[in-house]
Design a protein around this motif. Structure first.
Motif, PDB file in Angstrom:
ATOM      1  N   ASN A   1       6.396   2.424  -4.522  1.00 49.23           N
ATOM      2  CA  ASN A   1       7.227   2.446  -3.168  1.00 49.23           C
ATOM      3  C   ASN A   1       6.208   2.896  -2.084  1.00 49.23           C
ATOM      4  OD1 ASN A   1       9.775   2.128  -4.615  1.00 49.23           O
ATOM      5  ND2 ASN A   1       9.621   4.245  -5.169  1.00 49.23           N
ATOM      6  N   ASN A   2       5.135   2.778  -2.418  1.00 46.35           N
ATOM      7  CA  ASN A   2       4.137   3.135  -1.092  1.00 46.35           C
ATOM      8  C   ASN A   2       4.441   2.239   0.176  1.00 46.35           C
ATOM      9  OD1 ASN A   2       2.850   5.102  -2.936  1.00 46.35           O
ATOM     10  ND2 ASN A   2       0.670   4.118  -2.400  1.00 46.35           N
ATOM     11  N   THR A   3       3.911   2.439   1.152  1.00 49.64           N
ATOM     12  CA  THR A   3       4.473   1.679   2.569  1.00 49.64           C
ATOM     13  C   THR A   3       2.925   1.292   3.110  1.00 49.64           C
ATOM     14  OG1 THR A   3       4.200   3.727   3.952  1.00 49.64           O
ATOM     15  CG2 THR A   3       6.478   3.283   2.941  1.00 49.64           C
ATOM     16  N   ASP A   4       1.974   1.192   2.390  1.00 51.49           N
ATOM     17  CA  ASP A   4       0.859   0.740   2.955  1.00 51.49           C
ATOM     18  C   ASP A   4       0.545  -0.804   2.596  1.00 51.49           C
ATOM     19  OD1 ASP A   4       0.457   1.125   0.084  1.00 51.49           O
ATOM     20  OD2 ASP A   4      -1.635   1.453   0.219  1.00 51.49           O
ATOM     21  N   THR A   5       1.630  -1.424   2.807  1.00 52.91           N
ATOM     22  CA  THR A   5       1.677  -2.924   2.638  1.00 52.91           C
ATOM     23  C   THR A   5       0.970  -3.725   3.820  1.00 52.91           C
ATOM     24  OG1 THR A   5       3.891  -2.845   3.006  1.00 52.91           O
ATOM     25  CG2 THR A   5       3.194  -3.496   0.702  1.00 52.91           C
ATOM     26  N   THR A   6       0.014  -4.631   3.678  1.00 52.55           N
ATOM     27  CA  THR A   6      -0.636  -5.080   4.931  1.00 52.55           C
ATOM     28  C   THR A   6      -1.091  -6.636   4.632  1.00 52.55           C
ATOM     29  OG1 THR A   6      -2.867  -4.835   6.158  1.00 52.55           O
ATOM     30  CG2 THR A   6      -2.848  -4.404   3.550  1.00 52.55           C
ATOM     31  N   ILE A   7      -1.151  -7.106   6.016  1.00 49.63           N
ATOM     32  CA  ILE A   7      -1.843  -8.432   5.901  1.00 49.63           C
ATOM     33  C   ILE A   7      -3.336  -8.647   5.996  1.00 49.63           C
ATOM     34  CG2 ILE A   7       0.509  -9.574   6.555  1.00 49.63           C
ATOM     35  CD1 ILE A   7      -0.757  -9.540   9.500  1.00 49.63           C
ATOM     36  N   ASP A   8      -3.866  -7.484   6.253  1.00 55.32           N
ATOM     37  CA  ASP A   8      -5.396  -7.392   6.366  1.00 55.32           C
ATOM     38  C   ASP A   8      -5.911  -8.016   5.124  1.00 55.32           C
ATOM     39  OD1 ASP A   8      -7.721  -6.755   7.939  1.00 55.32           O
ATOM     40  OD2 ASP A   8      -7.912  -4.565   6.993  1.00 55.32           O
ATOM     41  N   ASN A   9      -7.078  -8.514   5.425  1.00 52.38           N
ATOM     42  CA  ASN A   9      -8.280  -9.054   4.431  1.00 52.38           C
ATOM     43  C   ASN A   9      -7.437 -10.117   3.421  1.00 52.38           C
ATOM     44  OD1 ASN A   9      -9.971  -7.207   5.528  1.00 52.38           O
ATOM     45  ND2 ASN A   9     -10.039  -5.854   3.813  1.00 52.38           N
ATOM     46  N   GLY A  10      -6.543 -10.888   3.979  1.00 51.82           N
ATOM     47  CA  GLY A  10      -5.924 -11.772   3.063  1.00 51.82           C
ATOM     48  C   GLY A  10      -4.763 -11.214   2.305  1.00 51.82           C
ATOM     49  N   HIS A  11      -4.351 -10.237   2.287  1.00 51.90           N
ATOM     50  CA  HIS A  11      -3.237  -9.666   1.387  1.00 51.90           C
ATOM     51  C   HIS A  11      -1.929 -10.244   1.766  1.00 51.90           C
ATOM     52  CE1 HIS A  11      -5.532  -7.029  -1.170  1.00 51.90           C
ATOM     53  NE2 HIS A  11      -6.133  -6.495  -0.242  1.00 51.90           N
ATOM     54  N   VAL A  12      -1.235 -10.211   0.987  1.00 53.39           N
ATOM     55  CA  VAL A  12       0.153 -10.933   0.939  1.00 53.39           C
ATOM     56  C   VAL A  12       0.180 -12.085   0.933  1.00 53.39           C
ATOM     57  CG1 VAL A  12       2.495 -10.873   2.195  1.00 53.39           C
ATOM     58  CG2 VAL A  12       1.314  -8.735   2.152  1.00 53.39           C
TER      59      VAL A  12
END
Length: 520
Positions: free
Chosen positions: A246-257
């Protein structure tokens, strides 16, 4: 010292012009496609809208005489009796632009009786087996009772056009039945599925990706090196991932997601494991949700603390997302596997993204140039991120942005000019006859160093150029800009890409081919 740093950063922030921040591109013309005849079969109307980069291309449909024909919100035109009727399409973006077309209705021998209501009786699946759904249509003498069926997730269940629901995973799925007679009636039912015992093939990579996917559909940086997904996760890693769901640190940085969802789809294609498709679609939903109303994406969502809230081009973040949207639109690179409902949403998302790219292109001495690695989401000005990432012209990130602009198949004059101006800036920002060299140096904390050396004939670009003089800029963790690489601390010299040849291919054959394609 702190006040000095703030003053310097403020000077960089406000040195680019705000005169050219544009309003979102609006519709200028609408053309209703096709001929102007209508018989007893409903006709789906479509429009061609210009300019191509108009942010909102949706229209409202209406008819001049509801006794002659009816039209739905989506443009399905149905004749009711013979005669002529004028159809109007009005832009929803507030521009006031309309298009009109007069249709001749013929061949109707009996009055059309529209569906007034449609319903699906409650249903559940407890044995994991296919279920034939039934539907109740009123009135009983409706002229056209044909329905189209769809599910909220083809990973959860598929449905035939006869209403046969085939479950793939346990859970809940929403089924929609929509009339095709022009009445615009539809109904939905949520069906709980249990008893599915199918065992699907798996891939180590996607199993690891599933473990680390957050509840909101994205991923954080817990797996910093994406290649580590190729290793089966340990019991401790699994426990950590579960605790951080449930962490909210989801990111598009460094190619994530973007990388995770593409790998999930690639593995879905080879394994046919619906869990991978479902996870990829959850990630796409996260991308749609994370996009700002103005078209940009923050580096993180929903956590927008610090500089995470800024529109982030850094490390190709937004360019990566825009390429996903483009692949959904074109149905390629495995994005053809996702739910068809995403296509229209991707078109809107991509067009909004193009608009914010145009709005954030930096003006220098009255001329458009390139972009900063990050822009404030409200003012759209170049913004400060980490201490060594000042508001600047980016010689690296701007390359990916231009490539996104070059995807547009019918570029507007604004898009064409943006590409042209950026390429001119790249040509003017070339640094000649130098190269970087990594050396061993025991006197340095890292045991190595990066130095600039003479290299006749070489061409490089700096990662950053200052906004005041358009000259290469270097900065350490103290936040104070320097003119040379040698002036910043060793840790930043060796730990960051300060020079590169990023624009080489773009300003060469790619740009030449793009110009030829568009007759420039």
């Amino acid at each position: 010292m702190k006040n000095t740093i703030i003053l310097i950063c403020s000077l960089f922030l406000f040195s680019c012009s705000s005169d050219d921040i544009k309003k979102p591109t609006q519709v200028k013309t609408i053309v209703i496609s096709g001929d102007n005849t209508l018989n007893g079969t409903p006709k789906q109307l479509t429009v061609v809208i210009q300019p191509n980069d108009a942010v909102n291309k949706e229209v409202t449909w209406s008819v001049s005489d509801p006794a002659i024909a009816a039209i739905t919100e989506t443009g399905l035109l149905t004749g009711i009796k013979n005669g002529t009727v004028k159809v109007t399409a009005t832009a929803k973006d507030g521009s006031g632009v309309t298009a009109e077309k007069t249709y001749t209705v013929s061949g109707i021998t009996e009055p059309t009786i529209f569906v007034e209501s449609v319903s699906i009786p409650a249903a559940t699946i407890t044995n994991g087996q296919p279920l034939q759904l039934t539907v109740q249509v009123a009135p009983a003498n409706a002229t056209n009772k044909t329905l189209t069926w769809s599910t909220s997730s083809q990973a959860m269940a598929t449905i035939s056009q006869e209403g046969l629901l085939t479950p793939k995973l346990n859970g809940t799925v929403v089924v929609t039945a929509t009339t095709t007679d022009g009445s615009g009636k539809s109904t939905q039912i949520e069906i709980t599925v249990s008893g599915v015992t199918a065992v699907y093939n798996t891939a180590v990579r996607s199993e690891s990706i599933l473990i680390w996917q957050r509840s909101n559909g994205g991923w954080g940086k817990a797996v910093a090196d994406l290649n580590l997904y190729n290793t089966e996760q340990t019991a401790q890693q699994k426990a950590t991932a579960l605790a951080s769901k449930n962490n909210t640190d989801t990111t598009i940085d460094n190619g994530h997601v973007v990388t995770e969802l593409r790998w999930l789809l690639a593995d879905y294609k080879t394994t046919n494991n619906p869990n991978y498709l479902l996870a990829a679609e959850k990630a796409i939903d996260w991308l749609f949700l994370a996009q700002y109303a103005n078209g940009g994406w923050p580096q993180y969502y929903p956590d927008k603390s610090g500089y995470r809230h800024q529109i982030t081009y850094n490390d190709g973040a937004i360019a990566n997302v825009m390429n996903v949207m483009w692949d959904i639109i074109k149905g390629k690179n495995n994005l053809e596997l996702v739910n068809p409902k995403y296509k229209d949403k991707a078109v809107t998302s991509f067009n909004k993204g193009i608009d914010i790219i145009l709005q954030t292109q930096i003006t220098y001495k009255g001329k458009k140039t390139v972009w900063c690695a990050q822009h404030d989401e409200v003012t759209l000005k170049p913004a400060l991120a980490r201490a060594y990432e000042l508001p600047t012209f980016s010689g690296s990130e701007s390359v990916g942005i231009v490539r996104v602009l070059m995807l547009v198949e019918q570029p507007s004059a604004d898009v064409k000019q943006a590409v042209k101006d950026a390429v001119e800036w790249f040509n003017g920002a070339k640094l000649f006859d130098i190269a970087t060299k990594k050396i061993t140096d025991s006197s340095q904390p890292s045991g190595q160093d990066v130095i600039v050396v003479a290299s006749p004939g070489s061409v490089l670009w700096a990662r950053f150029y200052d906004l005041e003089n358009n000259l290469p800029l270097f900065c350490g963790r103290d936040g104070i800009p320097k003119k040379t690489l040698a002036e910043i601390e060793n840790e930043r010299r060796v730990g960051y890409s300060w020079y590169g040849n990023w624009p080489n291919g773009l300003i060469g054959s790619e740009y030449s081919n793009w110009k030829a394609k568009h007759g420039l």
